[in-house]
Scaffold this active site. Sequence first.
Site, short mmCIF file in Angstrom:
data_model
loop_
_atom_site.label_atom_id
_atom_site.label_comp_id
_atom_site.label_asym_id
_atom_site.label_seq_id
_atom_site.Cartn_x
_atom_site.Cartn_y
_atom_site.Cartn_z
N SER A 7 0.78 -1.26 -0.03
CA SER A 7 0.06 -0.07 -0.10
C SER A 7 0.91 1.28 0.02
O SER A 7 0.86 1.88 -0.91
CB SER A 7 -0.80 0.02 1.06
OG SER A 7 -0.22 -0.15 2.40
N GLY A 8 1.67 1.47 1.22
CA GLY A 8 2.49 2.62 0.87
C GLY A 8 3.85 2.18 1.19
O GLY A 8 4.71 3.03 0.81
N TYR A 66 6.54 -2.50 12.93
CA TYR A 66 7.83 -2.33 12.63
C TYR A 66 8.61 -3.22 12.37
O TYR A 66 9.21 -4.09 13.26
CB TYR A 66 8.43 -1.78 14.42
CG TYR A 66 8.14 -0.19 14.85
CD1 TYR A 66 7.37 0.26 13.76
CD2 TYR A 66 8.55 -0.05 16.07
CE1 TYR A 66 7.04 1.64 14.56
CE2 TYR A 66 8.10 1.23 16.61
CZ TYR A 66 7.53 2.13 15.68
OH TYR A 66 7.00 3.31 16.19
#
Length: 545
Positions: free
Chosen positions: A121-122, A487
């Site tokens: 997505s990003g 993370y």
Amino acid sequence: MNKPKSKSNLNPPIMHRLLPFVFLLLLLRFSAPSVAAASDSVYETFLQCLESNSSPSDQNIAFAIDNASYTSVLTAYIRNARFNTSSAPKPLIILTPFTQSHVRSAVLCSNEIGIQLKIRSGGHDYDGLSYVSDVPFIVLDMSNLRAVTVDAADQSAWVEAGATLGEVYYRIWEKSKVLGFPAGVCPTVGVGGYISGGGYGNMLRKYGLSVDHVIDARIVDVKGRILDAESMGEDLFWAIRGGGGASFVVILAYRIRLVPVPETVTVFHVERTLEQNAADVVVRWQEVAPSIDENLFMRLLLQPVSSEVTEGARTIRATVKALFLGKSEDLVSLLGREFPELGLEKENCTEMSWIDSVVWWANFEVGTSPEVLLDRKIGSANFLKRKSDYVQTPISRDGLAWVYKKMMEIGKTGLVFNPYGGKMSKIPSSATPFPHRAGNLFKIQYSVNWEEAGAEAEQQFMKQIRRLYSFMTPFVSKNPRKAFLNYRDLDIGSNNNGENRLEEGKVYGVKYFGENFERLVKVKTAVDPQNFFWNEQSIPTLSRV
């Protein structure tokens, strides 16, 4: 009968039938003139499958490795420059869907041919799991599916997976000046991966995580079905709100519940070095930040820097960066009572609207137009590594002194302390797959960036951050040592989708999900028994049908 070890997610009969396709796709990966014809054949085969499973489209959504636009499409959302090198594994094909039908076709055709599908997505997954793999793979880039539809009257919004957090904030602000959403401070992060992994931000002490405000979703499952929360069922809807959507399905969109924000909020940024009173500030921060008024979020950053007092010496700089959902007068009074060591004065504070605070937290100057949140910063990447930990008991003053010494000795790796408490302590750890709720004082992000390309620099800085992580062992959670899914950190374990996938998955799975890991495995086994939605840190299945 024992099954042979394999990284493929297909059982042997299917694999045998599809070996020619796999071979041709491998040729495509290492494209050369001698295999150009074969490459073209594979690409055409895949394209025909896409077209037969979706509505006709004028847009080109499939980019083979020899396509002139392939490199620019691939690198647009590679955010970690460690993986933007000629030696990094490349996808065989990049798909950039514009419609739900395109996504459905991508799932069906990747499954049919037997190729791993990476969902991006990003591109902010820190270890590149959405666009790097050691096995043949295809990237499904969701960046064109970016609609954000806000219903201010209903205080909700539908947000497509390829939208960025900055776009979400901006579209909310267009419709209402007193509504917001509790999510992260980096505006270029993509919604799909961010929310499905939990999603925390600077309003978590007031409102909890992003996933605590997801009220519906649209997905594509392994069978190509487009489902909402009701039709997918309670267990799967639970799993994709913090369990990592890419382990189960492709996330198309989330429906989120918006939250009230005051017309005026206050921010501040205060720095102290050890030569000033940073040691006192850090000790007191641990006591105050997780327990103070839930309208206040105070992030603490520790960084080794050059001393301005002693030439040639090193010191630690402690930075407190905060958002208060209220006015500066109340904030100064509150911290004067609870945190006098910080010495906060009214001149340290800036009052602004909530949307302006979003811009400020993204490190833009005060007064910058919110339109900057719409900038996706295409192609921007840094060399970086991140790791995470959770702290459940305050680190003593002596312990912190040893930490400072080690940080100055190691190099440039910094620590970011993010306080919990407030709403986070009131939500059960089983409410969503994200387990890190009550009992945690703060989360640590280990952070190192570098500018030098090459294996030598990477080895140097990776060694630095790993040394500090190892040194911190006595001060953080244990049995298991916890970690934050968003993370991504391959240092804590991975699986190769072989016979030992469950045992391998449990190594990192219990760190990310605690006791919720077992339920996630059961959901995964039920909805994706063939383990099509596999990645190096996905939820494993109990068995393969």
